[in-house]
Design a protein around this motif. Structure first.
Motif, short mmCIF file in Angstrom:
data_model
loop_
_atom_site.label_atom_id
_atom_site.label_comp_id
_atom_site.label_asym_id
_atom_site.label_seq_id
_atom_site.Cartn_x
_atom_site.Cartn_y
_atom_site.Cartn_z
N GLU A 38 0.83 -1.21 0.00
CA GLU A 38 0.00 0.00 0.00
C GLU A 38 0.86 1.26 0.00
N LEU A 39 1.93 1.23 0.77
CA LEU A 39 2.82 2.39 0.83
C LEU A 39 3.53 2.61 -0.50
N ASP A 40 4.01 1.51 -1.11
CA ASP A 40 4.69 1.62 -2.40
C ASP A 40 3.75 2.15 -3.48
N GLU A 41 2.46 1.78 -3.39
CA GLU A 41 1.49 2.17 -4.42
C GLU A 41 0.76 3.48 -4.09
N ALA A 42 1.03 4.04 -2.92
CA ALA A 42 0.31 5.24 -2.49
C ALA A 42 0.69 6.44 -3.36
N PRO A 43 -0.31 7.12 -3.92
CA PRO A 43 -0.01 8.33 -4.67
C PRO A 43 0.50 9.42 -3.74
N VAL A 44 1.20 10.37 -4.31
CA VAL A 44 1.72 11.51 -3.56
C VAL A 44 0.76 12.68 -3.73
N LEU A 45 0.46 13.35 -2.62
CA LEU A 45 -0.39 14.54 -2.66
C LEU A 45 0.46 15.74 -2.24
N ASP A 46 0.59 16.68 -3.16
CA ASP A 46 1.41 17.87 -2.94
C ASP A 46 0.51 19.10 -2.91
N GLN A 47 0.99 20.16 -2.26
CA GLN A 47 0.23 21.39 -2.13
C GLN A 47 -1.20 21.09 -1.66
N TRP A 48 -1.26 20.33 -0.59
CA TRP A 48 -2.54 19.81 -0.11
C TRP A 48 -3.13 20.68 0.98
N SER A 49 -4.44 20.57 1.10
CA SER A 49 -5.17 21.25 2.16
C SER A 49 -6.39 20.41 2.51
N ASN A 50 -6.94 20.66 3.68
CA ASN A 50 -8.16 19.96 4.06
C ASN A 50 -9.35 20.78 3.56
N VAL A 51 -10.37 20.08 3.07
CA VAL A 51 -11.56 20.73 2.54
C VAL A 51 -12.80 20.00 3.03
N SER A 52 -13.88 20.73 3.09
CA SER A 52 -15.18 20.12 3.36
C SER A 52 -16.20 20.89 2.55
N PHE A 53 -17.33 20.28 2.32
CA PHE A 53 -18.38 20.88 1.52
C PHE A 53 -19.64 21.01 2.37
N PRO A 54 -20.38 22.09 2.19
CA PRO A 54 -21.55 22.35 3.03
C PRO A 54 -22.58 21.21 3.06
N ASP A 55 -22.72 20.48 1.96
CA ASP A 55 -23.73 19.43 1.89
C ASP A 55 -23.21 18.06 2.34
N GLU A 56 -21.98 18.00 2.84
CA GLU A 56 -21.38 16.75 3.28
C GLU A 56 -20.93 16.84 4.73
N ASP A 57 -20.96 15.72 5.40
CA ASP A 57 -20.52 15.65 6.79
C ASP A 57 -19.19 14.90 6.88
N VAL A 58 -18.30 15.16 5.92
CA VAL A 58 -17.00 14.49 5.87
C VAL A 58 -15.92 15.51 5.56
N MET A 59 -14.69 15.14 5.85
CA MET A 59 -13.53 15.94 5.47
C MET A 59 -12.83 15.24 4.33
N ARG A 60 -12.19 16.01 3.51
CA ARG A 60 -11.43 15.49 2.38
C ARG A 60 -10.13 16.28 2.28
N LEU A 61 -9.23 15.80 1.44
CA LEU A 61 -8.03 16.55 1.11
C LEU A 61 -8.10 16.96 -0.34
N SER A 62 -7.50 18.07 -0.64
CA SER A 62 -7.40 18.54 -2.01
C SER A 62 -5.94 18.87 -2.26
N GLY A 63 -5.46 18.56 -3.45
CA GLY A 63 -4.08 18.88 -3.78
C GLY A 63 -3.71 18.36 -5.14
N ILE A 64 -2.45 18.43 -5.45
CA ILE A 64 -1.94 17.93 -6.73
C ILE A 64 -1.46 16.50 -6.51
N VAL A 65 -2.07 15.58 -7.22
CA VAL A 65 -1.74 14.16 -7.05
C VAL A 65 -0.79 13.71 -8.14
#
Length: 126
Positions: A23-50
């Motif tokens: 899993e670690l070897d296959e894990a994509p890299v996320l750069d310039q990332w931030s945490n995001v959430s959307f008003p209609d969702e009750d979850v957190m996500r990350l956004s960035g350059i993959v």
């Protein structure tokens, strides 16, 4: 156990155990990332350059729901996979960078605790 409970349990175990070598070897890299959430969702996500995602070309993306961030290891666990995080976190407010990261980790700890309680309650009913 319901299908929903099974995948929640699987993700919680994955977070507790950490990623396997594969899993670690296959894990994509996320750069310039931030945490995001959307008003209609009750979850957190990350956004960035993959880079290195198995199904999405290298570009900006928003992840599936987020369950854990390990800042020391530079890892994040979403519903679908592990991500390797660069140190390039982009905060909403640069002056609050550390506080924002601490709040993210704390919120995810609360989320996982809540999920464990829900799973335990469901198992007691069954």
């Amino acid at each position: 156990m319901t299908p929903n409970a099974l995948w929640m349990s699987s993700i919680l175990k994955s977070v507790e155990n950490g990623p396997s070598k594969i899993e670690l070897d296959e894990a994509p890299v996320l750069d310039q990332w931030s945490n995001v959430s959307f008003p209609d969702e009750d979850v957190m996500r990350l956004s960035g350059i993959v880079v290195g995602h198995p199904t999405i070309c290298d570009r900006t993306l928003t992840t599936s729901p987020l369950f854990a961030v390990d800042l020391g290891a530079g890892l994040a666990r979403t519903r679908s996979r592990w991500y390797r995080l660069t140190s390039n976190f982009v905060p909403a407010n640069e002056d609050e960078k550390e506080a924002e990261l601490d709040a993210l980790v704390a919120a995810l700890n609360v989320l996982r605790t809540s999920l464990r309680i829900q799973l335990n309650d469901q198992m007691e009913v069954e």
